[in-house]
Design a protein around this motif. Structure first.
Motif, PDB file in Angstrom:
ATOM      1  N   ILE A   1       0.837  -1.205   0.000  1.00  0.00           N
ATOM      2  CA  ILE A   1       0.000   0.000   0.000  1.00  0.00           C
ATOM      3  C   ILE A   1       0.864   1.245   0.000  1.00  0.00           C
ATOM      4  CG2 ILE A   1      -1.713   1.311   1.314  1.00  0.00           C
ATOM      5  CD1 ILE A   1      -2.751  -1.340   2.413  1.00  0.00           C
ATOM      6  N   ALA A   2       1.939   1.236   0.793  1.00  0.00           N
ATOM      7  CA  ALA A   2       2.810   2.411   0.883  1.00  0.00           C
ATOM      8  C   ALA A   2       3.422   2.749  -0.468  1.00  0.00           C
ATOM      9  CB  ALA A   2       3.908   2.170   1.921  1.00  0.00           C
ATOM     10  N   ARG A   3       3.817   1.720  -1.219  1.00  0.00           N
ATOM     11  CA  ARG A   3       4.368   1.985  -2.559  1.00  0.00           C
ATOM     12  C   ARG A   3       3.314   2.621  -3.470  1.00  0.00           C
ATOM     13  NH1 ARG A   3       7.136  -2.987  -1.673  1.00  0.00           N
ATOM     14  NH2 ARG A   3       5.432  -4.163  -2.635  1.00  0.00           N
ATOM     15  N   ARG A   4       2.064   2.277  -3.235  1.00  0.00           N
ATOM     16  CA  ARG A   4       0.979   2.827  -4.054  1.00  0.00           C
ATOM     17  C   ARG A   4       0.672   4.275  -3.687  1.00  0.00           C
ATOM     18  NH1 ARG A   4      -2.144   4.870  -6.886  1.00  0.00           N
ATOM     19  NH2 ARG A   4      -4.145   4.154  -7.698  1.00  0.00           N
ATOM     20  N   LEU A   5       0.817   4.633  -2.405  1.00  0.00           N
ATOM     21  CA  LEU A   5       0.380   5.943  -1.947  1.00  0.00           C
ATOM     22  C   LEU A   5       1.503   6.939  -1.647  1.00  0.00           C
ATOM     23  CD1 LEU A   5      -2.431   4.832   0.561  1.00  0.00           C
ATOM     24  CD2 LEU A   5      -2.684   5.480  -1.850  1.00  0.00           C
ATOM     25  N   HIS A   6       2.695   6.464  -1.345  1.00  0.00           N
ATOM     26  CA  HIS A   6       3.776   7.370  -0.941  1.00  0.00           C
ATOM     27  C   HIS A   6       4.208   8.256  -2.111  1.00  0.00           C
ATOM     28  CE1 HIS A   6       7.588   8.818   0.700  1.00  0.00           C
ATOM     29  NE2 HIS A   6       7.124   8.438   1.878  1.00  0.00           N
ATOM     30  N   PRO A   7       4.418   9.561  -1.865  1.00  0.00           N
ATOM     31  CA  PRO A   7       4.758  10.476  -2.967  1.00  0.00           C
ATOM     32  C   PRO A   7       6.061  10.136  -3.683  1.00  0.00           C
ATOM     33  CG  PRO A   7       5.005  11.536  -0.810  1.00  0.00           C
ATOM     34  CD  PRO A   7       4.261  10.268  -0.583  1.00  0.00           C
ATOM     35  N   ASP A   8       6.995   9.462  -3.014  1.00  0.00           N
ATOM     36  CA  ASP A   8       8.268   9.132  -3.645  1.00  0.00           C
ATOM     37  C   ASP A   8       8.182   7.931  -4.585  1.00  0.00           C
ATOM     38  OD1 ASP A   8       9.439  11.204  -2.291  1.00  0.00           O
ATOM     39  OD2 ASP A   8      10.214   9.945  -0.659  1.00  0.00           O
TER      40      ASP A   8
END
Length: 310
Positions: free
Chosen positions: A39-46
């Motif tokens: 999920i973090a890869r999908r949502l994180h701005p970087d």
């Protein structure tokens, strides 16, 4: 975009971290971390492929206000143990009041009567997880839908059946068995039994402070009533006062080693407090003066389960 969630377990002022991450309620730390990273890869701005300032802002809000807090709660063993204890209590309470619970999603209604609940529950979560954050504007509704699945799963697995039995298609054959004798007239409850009955009703309504008042009055009359100690432990547990709950659970088992409620909950409370099964037990007298603070925090173990405000 509004992040308000008022469906499923969220409806009871409980933050359903499993629904936010779309993992089963029995997920272990490894499964939680794997899902969080995805999920973090999908949502994180970087690392996100989200296009547009508005969409990026929504993605950041979802990550910072929902996903990160959910991971922090479920990734730490101690936190997850307390949270699992809460879920177990929620499932029992919801099962007791299942007739008044209204479901809004088709998948939750289907799960309500599914013969193989574990298979359908986990298959549905796997299916939803693949597209959970594809449409960021719909993410809140999808999380709420997952929470309804969690709610039904907890009810179905709490030990209380909520499936009504099917009536036979034809009348059974008549027999000549005599009808049973009428029941004896009910006995008038003692004062302590009246206190216990009122306290149980208050516990079912999550009115823990009022339940404690009734139970404390009962204990003044019968300080060696093991059932009373078990019930007041449940009231303390509802307020996340784990140490006080443990004291009364210990007392209940000293008075009656077969006290069913205490036998069920003492291992769970000990685990949440990090006490090993064979560890030396603390003094069980409530007046001994345990100087260590309760694990109540600002919102209690139940995190404002049925009465707090998010």
């Amino acid at each position: 975009m509004s992040l308000k969630l008022d469906c499923g377990l969220f409806k009871y002022d409980f933050i359903d971290h499993h629904a936010i991450l779309c993992v089963p309620v029995d997920a272990d730390a490894k499964e939680v971390r794997k899902r969080y990273l995805k999920i973090a890869r999908r949502l994180h701005p970087d690392s996100s492929t989200v296009v547009g300032e508005t969409a990026k802002q929504v993605a950041n809000e979802l990550l910072s206000k929902l996903v990160n807090p959910a991971y922090e709660k479920l990734s730490v063993e101690r936190n997850r143990a307390e949270y699992t204890l809460v879920l177990s209590q929620i499932g029992k309470r919801l099962a007791q009041s299942s007739e008044s619970i209204e479901l809004t999603t088709d998948v939750a209604k289907q799960l309500l009567s599914a013969p193989n609940i574990d298979l359908l529950y986990k298959n549905q979560l796997t299916k939803i997880s693949t597209t959970q954050f594809d449409d960021l504007q719909q993410a809140s509704q999808i999380i709420a839908q997952i929470s309804e699945l969690n709610l039904v799963y907890l009810m179905r697995t709490s030990g209380h059946s909520i499936i009504k039995p099917q009536l036979p298609s034809s009348n059974p054959p008549r027999t000549n068995i005599a009808p049973p004798p009428p029941p004896p007239p009910p006995k008038e409850d003692s004062a302590v039994e009246q206190y216990l009955r009122r306290a149980q009703t208050l516990l079912q309504k999550n009115q823990f402070a009022l339940a404690k008042v009734e139970l404390q009055d009962a204990l003044r009359l019968e300080p060696r009533n093991s059932r009373c100690h078990s019930l007041i432990a449940m009231a303390y547990l509802g307020e996340n006062q784990l140490r006080m709950a443990k004291i009364h659970l210990d007392n209940a088992l000293k008075l009656n080693p077969q006290e069913k409620l205490a036998l069920e909950w003492k291992p769970k409370v000990d685990k949440a407090l990090g006490i090993k099964p064979n560890a030396t037990q603390v003094n069980s007298s409530p007046n001994h003066g345990d100087k260590q603070p309760d694990k109540s925090g600002s919102g209690g173990l139940f995190g404002g389960l049925f009465g707090g405000k998010k």
